[in-house]
Enzyme design. Sequence first.
Site: not given
Ligand code: PLP
Length: 419
Positions: A239, A274, A312, A316, A342
């Site tokens: 994350g 990550p 993206r 998003y 399109c």
């Molecule tokens: C997508 C995901 C991640 C990675 O998320 P990032 O934001 O790219 O670091 C880590 N753990 C799980 C379970 C995910 O689904």
Amino acid sequence: MQNKGFQVRNGVLHADDIPLPRLAAEYDTPLYVYSARLIRDNINRLKAALGKDVLIAYATKANTNGAILSLMAKNGLGADVVSGGELRRALLAGIPADKIVFSGVGKTDAELVLAMQNGIAQINIESGAELERLVDLSPKFMTARQTLRVAFRLNPDVETDTTHAKISTGHGRSKFGMPADEIRRLYKGMIGHATIKPAGLSLHIGSQLTTLDPLRDAFHRLADLARDLPVETLDFGGGLGIVYTDEKPVDLDGYGALVREILAPLGAKLITEPGRFLVGNAGVLLTRVTHLKTTPNRPMLILDAGMNDLMRPALYDAIHTIQPVTVKKGKSQIFDVAGPVCESSDIFLRDTEMVAPERNDLMALMNAGAYGLSMAGTYNSRPLPAEILVDGENHAVIRQRQTFDDIIKDERTPDWLNA
Ligand SMILES: *Cc1c(COP(=O)(O)O)cnc(C)c1O
């Protein structure tokens, strides 16, 4: 000093030591270009912040190219996979099974069996229903001596206000994880089971986090739960955000400190997952200006890359800034930037300022190394772009450009249709 990542030298944007126009001339556009040096640098910065006892399980979905996975393997990383396909890719790239964790809300029987047959580190389960299925499946593949290790994914019920709703996963109504009470009950119920070992807890609250507050809350909830249970592993998810526009860079040392203060004292093996942080800033999507379209409002730059190549922005509302590959002098103007697909949502940027480019000018959509090609598709029958890995003065094709024949090769027209 080594050149790493994407920097302008003598007025030209480079990937490490290689000028991007050279790659465009050789491989055409649209083209994904990655910097191995920058990926290594990201790995090393994260290792430095977390300390060497934390297993870094790269979230392969961010960028699943086999060469990128090999780079991760070479640097001692494990993998967090979310499908059987990703699991197989990770193994193929040389990531040891005992460094692979398997996350996701809907793993199929075939995927769970694949994980058991390969003896991966742990399956992160997300529901009681999934646990029941493992209880049914595991006796065929696991034994009392080689048990299946499972971690329970906590839904910590925290809000992550810096992330887009579509990449937020840790709030109460998200489809991910389980409430603490449910985990407590299920976990205790599995202690002593013949083929399944409740081994730990996991969480992942969302992506592109740029402040530590939601993580601090989530880690405290994970720690509270861990204190009640015999846990051997604590997987605190991914994350970590990157800088796309004007975000404040995430405080890596502060992140490391949170992990050391809240999670390390519990004495469990720590795992992190990550994705974006390791590869996001280490890739660009190199594209050419097809032409400039005048509109009653703004002039519009039409690129040869579209939402099928980089989804993206459409999915998003994400912003990938655009940079001319050769610096131009002159008065800047305001443009909208769009792809050829399109769909009204095939817009990369609105109201962006730059010196007017010309037809065929090369541009780079920045920070496209994560969730770029791994999310790409062939909508509008557009072949997938090629991918190039640059490492200092070296470069190589790590995915060939798809051809028209590649796109149609699996399709069949039944004889009776033409009879
Ligand atoms: C997508 C995901 C991640 C990675 O998320 P990032 O934001 O790219 O670091 C880590 N753990 C799980 C379970 C995910 O689904």
